[in-house]
Enzyme design. Structure first.
Site, PDB file in Angstrom:
ATOM      1  N   PRO A  45       2.148  14.001  30.371  1.00 21.71           N
ATOM      2  CA  PRO A  45       1.861  13.950  31.931  1.00 21.71           C
ATOM      3  C   PRO A  45       3.328  14.604  32.834  1.00 21.71           C
ATOM      4  O   PRO A  45       4.886  13.388  32.140  1.00 21.71           O
ATOM      5  CB  PRO A  45       0.893  13.448  32.355  1.00 21.71           C
ATOM      6  N   GLN A 118      16.981  12.819  31.731  1.00 26.12           N
ATOM      7  CA  GLN A 118      15.812  12.528  32.495  1.00 26.12           C
ATOM      8  C   GLN A 118      14.589  11.870  32.219  1.00 26.12           C
ATOM      9  O   GLN A 118      14.091  11.108  32.104  1.00 26.12           O
ATOM     10  CB  GLN A 118      15.392  12.708  33.769  1.00 26.12           C
ATOM     11  N   ASP A 121      11.546  10.810  26.529  1.00 25.25           N
ATOM     12  CA  ASP A 121      10.323  10.916  25.229  1.00 25.25           C
ATOM     13  C   ASP A 121      10.905  11.514  24.366  1.00 25.25           C
ATOM     14  O   ASP A 121      10.307  11.549  22.692  1.00 25.25           O
ATOM     15  CB  ASP A 121       9.126  12.159  25.842  1.00 25.25           C
ATOM     16  N   CYS A 170      10.578 -11.712  23.787  1.00 25.95           N
ATOM     17  CA  CYS A 170      11.896 -11.815  23.202  1.00 25.95           C
ATOM     18  C   CYS A 170      11.409 -12.817  21.612  1.00 25.95           C
ATOM     19  O   CYS A 170      10.906 -13.835  21.831  1.00 25.95           O
ATOM     20  CB  CYS A 170      12.992 -12.169  23.737  1.00 25.95           C
TER      21      CYS A 170
HETATM   22  N1  APR Z   1       7.375  24.618  33.764  1.00 24.97           N
HETATM   23  C1  APR Z   1       8.190  25.021  34.625  1.00 24.97           C
HETATM   24  N2  APR Z   1       7.594  24.069  35.350  1.00 24.97           N
HETATM   25  C2  APR Z   1       7.395  21.935  35.880  1.00 24.97           C
HETATM   26  C3  APR Z   1       6.539  22.527  34.376  1.00 24.97           C
HETATM   27  C4  APR Z   1       6.160  24.080  33.620  1.00 24.97           C
HETATM   28  N3  APR Z   1       5.421  23.551  32.518  1.00 24.97           N
HETATM   29  N4  APR Z   1       5.159  21.387  34.545  1.00 24.97           N
HETATM   30  C5  APR Z   1       6.185  21.009  35.622  1.00 24.97           C
HETATM   31  N5  APR Z   1       7.112  21.602  36.530  1.00 24.97           N
HETATM   32  C6  APR Z   1       8.040  21.300  36.974  1.00 24.97           C
HETATM   33  C7  APR Z   1       7.512  20.285  38.154  1.00 24.97           C
HETATM   34  O1  APR Z   1       7.021  21.384  39.330  1.00 24.97           O
HETATM   35  C8  APR Z   1       8.291  19.159  38.599  1.00 24.97           C
HETATM   36  O2  APR Z   1       9.209  20.586  39.762  1.00 24.97           O
HETATM   37  O3  APR Z   1       9.599  20.451  36.722  1.00 24.97           O
HETATM   38  C9  APR Z   1       9.342  19.386  37.763  1.00 24.97           C
HETATM   39  C10 APR Z   1       9.000  18.082  37.460  1.00 24.97           C
HETATM   40  O4  APR Z   1       9.390  16.675  38.276  1.00 24.97           O
HETATM   41  P1  APR Z   1       9.018  15.530  38.683  1.00 24.97           P
HETATM   42  O5  APR Z   1       7.324  15.192  37.823  1.00 24.97           O
HETATM   43  O6  APR Z   1       9.465  14.674  39.489  1.00 24.97           O
HETATM   44  O7  APR Z   1      10.339  14.955  37.159  1.00 24.97           O
HETATM   45  P2  APR Z   1      10.927  14.998  36.883  1.00 24.97           P
HETATM   46  O8  APR Z   1      11.997  15.675  37.763  1.00 24.97           O
HETATM   47  O9  APR Z   1      11.847  15.042  35.521  1.00 24.97           O
HETATM   48  O10 APR Z   1      11.352  13.386  37.529  1.00 24.97           O
HETATM   49  C11 APR Z   1      12.680  12.842  37.640  1.00 24.97           C
HETATM   50  O11 APR Z   1      12.136  10.898  38.647  1.00 24.97           O
HETATM   51  O12 APR Z   1      10.437   8.397  38.741  1.00 24.97           O
HETATM   52  C12 APR Z   1      11.852   9.089  37.947  1.00 24.97           C
HETATM   53  O13 APR Z   1      12.826   8.166  35.891  1.00 24.97           O
HETATM   54  C13 APR Z   1      11.772   9.438  36.532  1.00 24.97           C
HETATM   55  O14 APR Z   1      12.980  10.775  35.007  1.00 24.97           O
HETATM   56  C14 APR Z   1      12.476  10.457  36.218  1.00 24.97           C
HETATM   57  C15 APR Z   1      12.818  10.684  37.558  1.00 24.97           C
END
Ligand code: APR
Length: 278
Positions: A45, A118, A121, A170
Protein backbone atom coordinates in the site's frame (compact mmCIF):
# COMPACT_ATOMS: atom_id res chain seq x y z
CA UNK A 1 -2.38 20.44 -27.20
CA UNK A 2 -2.88 16.97 -25.68
CA UNK A 3 -6.65 16.65 -25.08
CA UNK A 4 -6.13 14.16 -22.20
CA UNK A 5 -4.51 16.96 -20.20
CA UNK A 6 -6.82 19.27 -18.17
CA UNK A 7 -7.17 22.70 -19.91
CA UNK A 8 -5.64 24.64 -17.04
CA UNK A 9 -2.15 23.27 -17.65
CA UNK A 10 0.44 25.12 -19.73
CA UNK A 11 2.34 22.02 -20.84
CA UNK A 12 2.26 21.74 -24.61
CA UNK A 13 4.43 18.67 -25.03
CA UNK A 14 2.57 15.50 -25.97
CA UNK A 15 3.53 11.87 -25.42
CA UNK A 16 4.39 11.61 -29.13
CA UNK A 17 6.54 14.75 -28.92
CA UNK A 18 8.33 13.30 -25.91
CA UNK A 19 8.91 9.96 -27.69
CA UNK A 20 10.40 11.85 -30.68
CA UNK A 21 12.73 13.70 -28.26
CA UNK A 22 13.85 10.38 -26.73
CA UNK A 23 14.20 8.54 -30.08
CA UNK A 24 16.26 11.48 -31.42
CA UNK A 25 18.77 10.63 -28.67
CA UNK A 26 18.15 13.92 -26.81
CA UNK A 27 17.48 12.13 -23.51
CA UNK A 28 20.67 10.41 -22.43
CA UNK A 29 20.87 11.74 -18.88
CA UNK A 30 17.49 10.88 -17.37
CA UNK A 31 16.72 11.44 -13.71
CA UNK A 32 13.82 9.44 -12.26
CA UNK A 33 11.98 10.23 -9.00
CA UNK A 34 9.73 7.58 -7.49
CA UNK A 35 7.32 7.17 -4.61
CA UNK A 36 5.06 4.51 -3.11
CA UNK A 37 2.63 4.67 -6.04
CA UNK A 38 4.95 2.52 -8.17
CA UNK A 39 4.74 -0.37 -5.66
CA UNK A 40 0.97 -0.47 -5.06
CA UNK A 41 0.43 -2.91 -7.94
CA UNK A 42 3.08 -5.15 -6.29
CA UNK A 43 0.75 -5.33 -3.26
CA UNK A 44 2.46 -2.72 -1.06
CA UNK A 45 0.00 0.00 0.00
CA UNK A 46 1.08 3.60 -0.51
CA UNK A 47 0.76 6.14 2.31
CA UNK A 48 -1.85 8.71 1.39
CA UNK A 49 -4.35 7.14 -1.01
CA UNK A 50 -7.74 7.39 0.72
CA UNK A 51 -9.02 4.01 2.05
CA UNK A 52 -6.10 1.91 0.73
CA UNK A 53 -3.18 4.05 1.95
CA UNK A 54 -1.14 3.00 5.00
CA UNK A 55 -1.99 6.16 6.89
CA UNK A 56 -5.71 5.40 6.54
CA UNK A 57 -5.15 1.85 7.83
CA UNK A 58 -2.76 2.36 10.72
CA UNK A 59 -5.60 3.24 13.10
CA UNK A 60 -5.54 -0.39 14.28
CA UNK A 61 -2.07 0.31 15.72
CA UNK A 62 -3.73 3.02 17.92
CA UNK A 63 -1.22 5.71 16.97
CA UNK A 64 -1.71 9.32 18.16
CA UNK A 65 -1.54 10.23 14.44
CA UNK A 66 -0.67 8.06 11.41
CA UNK A 67 2.81 9.40 10.67
CA UNK A 68 3.85 8.60 14.27
CA UNK A 69 4.71 5.13 12.97
CA UNK A 70 7.76 6.78 11.33
CA UNK A 71 8.42 9.32 14.11
CA UNK A 72 11.75 8.79 15.89
CA UNK A 73 10.65 10.13 19.31
CA UNK A 74 7.47 8.02 19.20
CA UNK A 75 9.52 4.95 18.13
CA UNK A 76 11.79 5.33 21.19
CA UNK A 77 8.76 5.12 23.49
CA UNK A 78 6.71 2.60 21.49
CA UNK A 79 8.59 0.58 18.82
CA UNK A 80 5.73 -1.96 18.45
CA UNK A 81 3.70 -0.12 15.75
CA UNK A 82 6.73 0.28 13.48
CA UNK A 83 7.67 -3.38 13.88
CA UNK A 84 4.08 -4.45 13.15
CA UNK A 85 4.33 -2.43 9.92
CA UNK A 86 7.83 -3.79 9.18
CA UNK A 87 6.34 -7.30 9.41
CA UNK A 88 4.07 -6.38 6.46
CA UNK A 89 6.56 -4.34 4.43
CA UNK A 90 9.83 -6.25 4.88
CA UNK A 91 11.51 -6.85 1.48
CA UNK A 92 11.54 -10.32 -0.01
CA UNK A 93 7.81 -10.93 -0.22
CA UNK A 94 7.04 -8.72 -3.23
CA UNK A 95 7.86 -8.83 -6.94
CA UNK A 96 8.94 -5.63 -8.73
CA UNK A 97 6.29 -4.16 -11.07
CA UNK A 98 6.65 -3.35 -14.76
CA UNK A 99 7.26 0.25 -13.64
CA UNK A 100 10.35 -0.90 -11.70
CA UNK A 101 11.45 -2.79 -14.84
CA UNK A 102 10.98 0.40 -16.91
CA UNK A 103 13.59 2.15 -14.76
CA UNK A 104 15.93 -0.87 -15.18
CA UNK A 105 15.31 -0.62 -18.98
CA UNK A 106 16.43 3.03 -18.98
CA UNK A 107 19.63 1.87 -17.26
CA UNK A 108 20.16 -1.01 -19.70
CA UNK A 109 19.84 1.51 -22.56
CA UNK A 110 22.54 3.69 -20.92
CA UNK A 111 20.06 6.55 -20.41
CA UNK A 112 19.68 6.59 -16.60
CA UNK A 113 21.70 9.29 -14.85
CA UNK A 114 20.20 8.68 -11.38
CA UNK A 115 17.10 7.26 -9.68
CA UNK A 116 15.91 9.08 -6.56
CA UNK A 117 13.48 6.92 -4.65
CA UNK A 118 11.44 7.59 -1.49
CA UNK A 119 10.56 3.91 -1.25
CA UNK A 120 11.99 1.58 1.39
CA UNK A 121 10.91 -1.64 -0.32
CA UNK A 122 14.15 -2.08 -2.35
CA UNK A 123 12.08 -3.14 -5.41
CA UNK A 124 14.07 -0.91 -7.80
CA UNK A 125 17.20 -2.75 -6.59
CA UNK A 126 15.46 -6.12 -7.04
CA UNK A 127 14.43 -5.07 -10.58
CA UNK A 128 18.14 -4.75 -11.38
CA UNK A 129 18.82 -1.02 -11.11
CA UNK A 130 22.48 -0.95 -9.93
CA UNK A 131 23.37 0.41 -6.49
CA UNK A 132 25.46 3.31 -7.87
CA UNK A 133 22.42 4.58 -9.82
CA UNK A 134 20.06 4.63 -6.82
CA UNK A 135 19.66 7.33 -4.15
CA UNK A 136 17.40 5.97 -1.41
CA UNK A 137 16.39 9.40 -0.12
CA UNK A 138 14.40 7.97 2.80
CA UNK A 139 16.82 5.12 3.51
CA UNK A 140 15.69 1.51 3.25
CA UNK A 141 15.57 -1.83 5.03
CA UNK A 142 18.96 -2.63 3.44
CA UNK A 143 20.85 -1.98 6.70
CA UNK A 144 19.97 -1.69 10.43
CA UNK A 145 21.78 -0.53 13.55
CA UNK A 146 21.31 0.31 17.22
CA UNK A 147 19.86 3.79 17.76
CA UNK A 148 21.83 4.10 21.03
CA UNK A 149 25.36 2.83 20.35
CA UNK A 150 25.04 2.81 16.50
CA UNK A 151 26.40 -0.78 16.40
CA UNK A 152 25.37 -2.53 13.14
CA UNK A 153 22.83 -5.31 13.66
CA UNK A 154 22.90 -8.58 11.66
CA UNK A 155 20.35 -8.82 8.85
CA UNK A 156 19.34 -12.43 9.59
CA UNK A 157 18.68 -11.51 13.24
CA UNK A 158 16.35 -8.63 12.33
CA UNK A 159 14.67 -10.75 9.64
CA UNK A 160 13.98 -13.46 12.26
CA UNK A 161 12.66 -10.97 14.83
CA UNK A 162 10.42 -9.21 12.29
CA UNK A 163 9.04 -12.54 11.08
CA UNK A 164 8.34 -13.53 14.72
CA UNK A 165 6.87 -10.07 15.46
CA UNK A 166 9.49 -9.50 18.17
CA UNK A 167 11.37 -6.27 18.92
CA UNK A 168 15.12 -6.72 18.16
CA UNK A 169 17.53 -5.43 20.79
CA UNK A 170 21.19 -4.50 20.25
CA UNK A 171 23.61 -7.36 21.10
CA UNK A 172 26.01 -4.83 22.65
CA UNK A 173 23.90 -2.42 24.72
CA UNK A 174 20.30 -3.80 24.53
CA UNK A 175 19.28 -0.53 22.81
CA UNK A 176 16.52 -0.39 20.20
CA UNK A 177 17.49 -1.52 16.71
CA UNK A 178 16.10 0.39 13.72
CA UNK A 179 16.50 -0.19 9.98
CA UNK A 180 18.19 2.76 8.28
CA UNK A 181 14.84 4.17 7.17
CA UNK A 182 14.65 7.96 7.54
CA UNK A 183 12.08 8.71 10.21
CA UNK A 184 10.41 12.11 10.62
CA UNK A 185 12.85 14.09 12.72
CA UNK A 186 15.93 12.40 11.21
CA UNK A 187 18.43 13.66 8.65
CA UNK A 188 18.25 12.30 5.07
CA UNK A 189 21.29 10.24 3.96
CA UNK A 190 24.41 12.10 2.82
CA UNK A 191 23.92 10.59 -0.67
CA UNK A 192 20.74 12.68 -1.05
CA UNK A 193 22.55 15.97 -0.42
CA UNK A 194 25.51 14.93 -2.61
CA UNK A 195 23.19 14.23 -5.56
CA UNK A 196 20.31 16.68 -5.09
CA UNK A 197 21.56 19.04 -7.82
CA UNK A 198 21.93 16.26 -10.44
CA UNK A 199 18.52 17.12 -12.00
CA UNK A 200 20.19 20.35 -13.23
CA UNK A 201 22.48 18.15 -15.39
CA UNK A 202 19.65 16.01 -16.71
CA UNK A 203 17.95 16.22 -20.10
CA UNK A 204 14.75 14.47 -19.01
CA UNK A 205 13.05 14.12 -15.62
CA UNK A 206 10.47 11.37 -15.00
CA UNK A 207 8.37 11.50 -11.81
CA UNK A 208 6.52 8.28 -10.97
CA UNK A 209 3.91 7.43 -8.32
CA UNK A 210 4.45 10.09 -5.68
CA UNK A 211 2.31 12.79 -4.05
CA UNK A 212 5.42 15.03 -3.79
CA UNK A 213 4.29 16.06 -0.31
CA UNK A 214 7.48 15.43 1.67
CA UNK A 215 10.41 17.85 1.53
CA UNK A 216 13.23 18.07 0.60
CA UNK A 217 12.54 15.23 -1.88
CA UNK A 218 9.52 17.08 -3.34
CA UNK A 219 11.79 19.89 -4.61
CA UNK A 220 13.90 17.61 -6.84
CA UNK A 221 11.78 18.10 -10.01
CA UNK A 222 12.19 21.89 -9.63
CA UNK A 223 15.99 21.51 -9.79
CA UNK A 224 15.88 20.77 -13.55
CA UNK A 225 16.97 23.47 -16.01
CA UNK A 226 14.36 25.63 -17.82
CA UNK A 227 13.61 23.57 -20.92
CA UNK A 228 14.27 20.07 -19.57
CA UNK A 229 11.10 18.06 -20.23
CA UNK A 230 9.49 16.73 -17.03
CA UNK A 231 7.09 13.79 -17.24
CA UNK A 232 4.62 13.02 -14.45
CA UNK A 233 3.18 9.49 -14.48
CA UNK A 234 0.77 9.46 -11.54
CA UNK A 235 -2.90 9.01 -10.74
CA UNK A 236 -3.32 12.72 -10.15
CA UNK A 237 -1.44 15.97 -10.76
CA UNK A 238 1.09 16.74 -8.00
CA UNK A 239 3.71 19.38 -7.25
CA UNK A 240 4.04 22.06 -9.92
CA UNK A 241 4.16 19.44 -12.67
CA UNK A 242 2.06 20.49 -15.67
CA UNK A 243 2.76 24.20 -15.16
CA UNK A 244 5.93 24.15 -17.28
CA UNK A 245 5.57 24.35 -21.07
CA UNK A 246 7.94 21.36 -21.31
CA UNK A 247 5.97 19.22 -18.84
CA UNK A 248 4.10 16.10 -19.95
CA UNK A 249 1.29 14.66 -17.81
CA UNK A 250 0.46 10.96 -18.19
CA UNK A 251 -2.26 10.80 -15.55
CA UNK A 252 -3.50 7.38 -14.53
CA UNK A 253 -2.01 4.06 -13.43
CA UNK A 254 1.79 4.14 -13.64
CA UNK A 255 2.09 0.60 -15.05
CA UNK A 256 -0.17 1.71 -17.94
CA UNK A 257 1.73 5.00 -18.27
CA UNK A 258 5.16 3.38 -18.58
CA UNK A 259 3.80 0.87 -21.10
CA UNK A 260 2.37 3.76 -23.19
CA UNK A 261 5.69 5.63 -23.05
CA UNK A 262 7.70 2.48 -23.82
CA UNK A 263 5.41 1.70 -26.78
CA UNK A 264 5.78 5.27 -28.15
CA UNK A 265 9.57 4.81 -27.96
CA UNK A 266 9.46 1.37 -29.62
CA UNK A 267 10.59 -0.34 -26.39
CA UNK A 268 7.44 -2.22 -25.34
CA UNK A 269 8.75 -5.67 -26.32
CA UNK A 270 12.07 -5.08 -24.47
CA UNK A 271 10.16 -3.87 -21.42
CA UNK A 272 7.74 -6.79 -21.27
CA UNK A 273 10.59 -9.28 -21.81
CA UNK A 274 12.62 -7.67 -19.01
CA UNK A 275 9.70 -7.71 -16.61
CA UNK A 276 8.85 -11.33 -17.48
CA UNK A 277 12.38 -12.26 -16.35
CA UNK A 278 12.11 -10.36 -13.01
N1 APR B 1 -0.41 4.43 -10.42
C1 APR B 1 -0.15 5.77 -10.41
N2 APR B 1 -0.16 6.52 -9.27
C2 APR B 1 -0.44 5.88 -8.11
C3 APR B 1 -0.72 4.48 -8.05
C4 APR B 1 -0.69 3.77 -9.27
N3 APR B 1 -0.93 2.45 -9.31
N4 APR B 1 -0.96 4.17 -6.74
C5 APR B 1 -0.85 5.31 -6.02
N5 APR B 1 -0.54 6.33 -6.85
C6 APR B 1 -0.27 7.73 -6.50
C7 APR B 1 -1.20 8.30 -5.47
O1 APR B 1 -2.34 8.86 -6.11
C8 APR B 1 -0.31 9.38 -4.84
O2 APR B 1 -0.31 10.56 -5.62
O3 APR B 1 1.02 7.74 -5.90
C9 APR B 1 1.08 8.76 -4.92
C10 APR B 1 1.52 8.13 -3.60
O4 APR B 1 1.68 9.18 -2.67
P1 APR B 1 2.03 8.82 -1.16
O5 APR B 1 1.12 7.74 -0.68
O6 APR B 1 2.09 10.13 -0.41
O7 APR B 1 3.49 8.19 -1.22
P2 APR B 1 4.85 8.98 -1.37
O8 APR B 1 4.69 10.16 -2.28
O9 APR B 1 5.88 7.98 -1.71
O10 APR B 1 5.11 9.49 0.15
C11 APR B 1 6.29 10.21 0.37
O11 APR B 1 5.87 10.20 2.75
O12 APR B 1 5.38 9.21 4.75
C12 APR B 1 6.39 9.61 3.93
O13 APR B 1 8.50 8.70 4.02
C13 APR B 1 7.21 8.44 3.52
O14 APR B 1 8.48 8.20 1.50
C14 APR B 1 7.19 8.50 2.01
C15 APR B 1 6.82 9.94 1.73
Amino acid sequence: IDESVPPQTLSSRTLEGLAEYIKAGKASKIVVMTGAGISTSAGIPDFRSPETGLYANLARLNLPYAEAVFDISFFKQKPEPFYALAHELYPGKYRPTITHSFIRLLHDKGLLLKLFTQNIDCLEREAGVPDDKIVEAHGSFARQSCIECKHPYPEDDIRRHIAAKEIPRCHECKGLVKPEIVFFGEQLPQAFFENRMLPAQSDLCIVLGTSLTVQPFASLPDATRGHTPRVLINKERVGGLGNGTDDVLLLGDCDDGVKKLAEACGWLEDLEKLWAET
